[in-house]
Motif scaffolding. Structure first.
Motif, short mmCIF file in Angstrom:
data_model
loop_
_atom_site.label_atom_id
_atom_site.label_comp_id
_atom_site.label_asym_id
_atom_site.label_seq_id
_atom_site.Cartn_x
_atom_site.Cartn_y
_atom_site.Cartn_z
N SER A 316 17.09 -9.51 -3.94
CA SER A 316 16.62 -9.57 -5.32
C SER A 316 15.36 -8.74 -5.49
N ARG A 317 15.05 -8.44 -6.74
CA ARG A 317 13.93 -7.54 -7.03
C ARG A 317 12.58 -8.14 -6.63
N GLU A 318 12.45 -9.45 -6.78
CA GLU A 318 11.14 -10.08 -6.53
C GLU A 318 10.67 -9.89 -5.09
N CYS A 505 9.30 -16.17 -0.94
CA CYS A 505 10.24 -16.63 -1.94
C CYS A 505 10.74 -18.05 -1.63
#
Length: 508
Positions: A316-318, A505
């Motif tokens: 994912s981008r995060e 994350c």
């Protein structure tokens, strides 16, 4: 005979002498002495002895026909740069060696006459002594002890002045230089003197070294002199260097603990102290060894969710942007560390390489980061807006402490994983090892993955590995171990750095 020499890189020195099975004297000592003084030693055996540090028990003299076979076998094949002659048991042996010398004419001949036992008994009969004098005509240097010098000159030697006068007389008679050794004189001093043809005397002083380990000292000194002369030293230089080596070997003899009588000198004591006894690897061996020793770390990196997601496009981008933000902080400081390597580098080539790498980290790589992190403004404040994660701080602290500790070799070892691990990972991503999608132009991180397989970065990595491996091969084992510790710790920080985005994350 010409006294002009063209020294080879490694002198080939032949010892013609008797054996000592206990290793302290004779050809065994000669071979050690030649090697310790930078020569390649060869040996022709004139007599076999049964002896140890306490004394000689028996002597066997092989037939002179076999002696000549030995001499011819060596000289027919190998160019001899110097000859040292020691124990020659009888007139027939002496004449055999003389006949061979007359034919081969070695450029350096040192004769250490073995004529008188420690007890004072004569070892050669009158016929052999006459033959030995004929042999002296082929010698460039003669190295008798004081008892032998007295026999050769028919003089009573009571003090040092008597010894010098006898040496001058022997040099005048033979045309050879004579090394007179004062080790048998009483007192706290142990002088030596080189008497050259024409009566020029060079004296060498020195305090007597208190040790009983003098077995084979004369053998060792004479073979060292032959070797040093073959290196190109003049006789005075050869004596100075050889004496220093013998004295060092005498001082180091106590650690050998060989035998219960008059022990041997320690021929390699100085070399062991200065260079150790652990062999040095070649650069290619360093590369293979270090890469193998971080195999577990490399395997761990391959298995990280961040790498898997980056390869298959599911990341994912995060976490990706988190990684880029940390990497930007890292690269800014890494460039300073690279610049410090350039300042410490010992050659202009290495200085330029590390400086160019620092420039590349700022101009090339940070611009790519900025295209994701601050596309509107380029490289600037927003590029470095992230709060440093613990993994980033720990890695940079390690690099900074190494960089400003002042040791160039440790610093470049610490720098290397950022080159090597990234290049290896990039090549394997580009080759599809983590899945074919990583090579697809439609991959969400295609522009980023392309940088991993950049040929310019691969060439920089090759050069970085070469500089580090050459440095590691050129230092001692302790310094090489410190280099590897710096390299391994950076590799562990690389693993933590790749793991940090997914850990963050997961914690949110």
């Amino acid at each position: 005979m010409s006294d002009l020499l063209r020294p080879p890189s490694v002198p080939r020195v032949l010892s013609i002498a008797g054996s000592d099975p206990s290793g302290g004297a004779g050809i065994q000592a000669d071979l050690k002495s030649i090697a310790a003084n930078g020569g390649y030693g060869m040996a022709v055996v004139t007599a076999l002895t049964a002896q140890n540090t306490r004394g000689v028990r028996a002597v066997h003299v092989p037939p002179t026909v076999f002696l000549r076979e030995q001499l011819d076998a060596v000289s027919d094949d190998i160019e001899i740069d110097a000859v040292k002659i020691g124990m020659l048991a009888n007139a027939e042996v002496i004449r055999t060696v003389l006949a061979w010398l007359t034919v081969t004419r070695p450029p350096v001949v040192v004769v250490d006459p073995v004529m008188v036992a420690t007890s004072g008994d004569r070892l050669l009969d009158p016929d052999a002594e006459v033959a030995l004098r004929a042999l002296f005509a082929q010698a460039h240097l003669i190295t008798p002890n004081l008892i032998e010098l007295g026999v050769l000159t028919d003089r009573d030697i009571v003090d040092w002045s008597d010894a010098i006068a006898a040496a001058v007389a022997l040099s005048d008679e033979t045309g050879a230089a004579v090394l007179v050794k004062g080790g048998h004189l009483p007192g706290d001093e142990s002088p030596d003197a080189l008497v050259e043809p024409g009566g020029v005397v060079h004296e060498f002083g020195g305090a007597r070294i208190a040790t009983v380990n003098t077995h084979g000292t004369g053998c060792s000194l004479s073979s060292a002199l032959a070797t040093r002369r073959a290196h190109g030293d003049d006789w005075s230089q050869a004596v100075a260097v050889s004496r220093a080596w013998v004295r060092e070997s005498l001082r180091g003899s106590e650690t050998l603990n060989v035998g219960g009588g008059q022990g041997p000198i320690s021929h390699f004591a100085g070399l062991w102290r200065r260079g150790g006894i652990v062999s040095s690897p070649i650069p290619e061996e360093v590369v293979a060894d270090w890469w193998a020793r971080i195999a577990e770390i490399r395997s761990d990196i391959d298995a990280l969710p961040f790498i898997g997601g980056l390869a298959d496009g599911t990341l994912s981008r995060e976490p990706f942007l988190f990684y880029l933000g940390q990497d930007a902080l890292y690269l800014r400081e890494y460039a300073r560390v690279l610049a410090q390597a350039g300042r410490l580098a010992p050659t202009s080539e290495e200085q330029a390489f590390w400086a160019q790498s620092a420039h590349g980290a700022i101009v090339g790589e940070l611009e790519l980061h900025a295209s994701w992190l601050s596309p509107q403004t380029g490289v600037g404040t927003w590029t470095f807006a992230a709060e440093p994660a613990p993994a980033t701080t720990a890695y940079l602290d390690h690099l900074r402490s190494t960089a400003f500790g002042g040791d160039y070799t440790e610093l470049i070892a610490a720098i290397l994983p950022c080159f090597w691990l990234y290049t290896d990972l990039g090549k394997r991503l580009h080759a599809g090892e983590f899945g074919a999608y990583a090579r697809n132009p439609q991959h969400p991180y295609a522009s980023w993955l392309a940088t991993y397989a950049d040929p310019a970065f691969e060439e920089a990595n090759r050069r970085a590995i070469g500089y580090v491996a050459n440095a590691a091969a050129g230092v001692g084992p302790d310094a090489r171990a410190r280099m590897f510790r710096a390299f391994e710790l950076s590799s562990r920080h690389e693993r933590a750095f790749f793991d940090a985005p997914m850990e963050r994350c997961a914690s949110r």
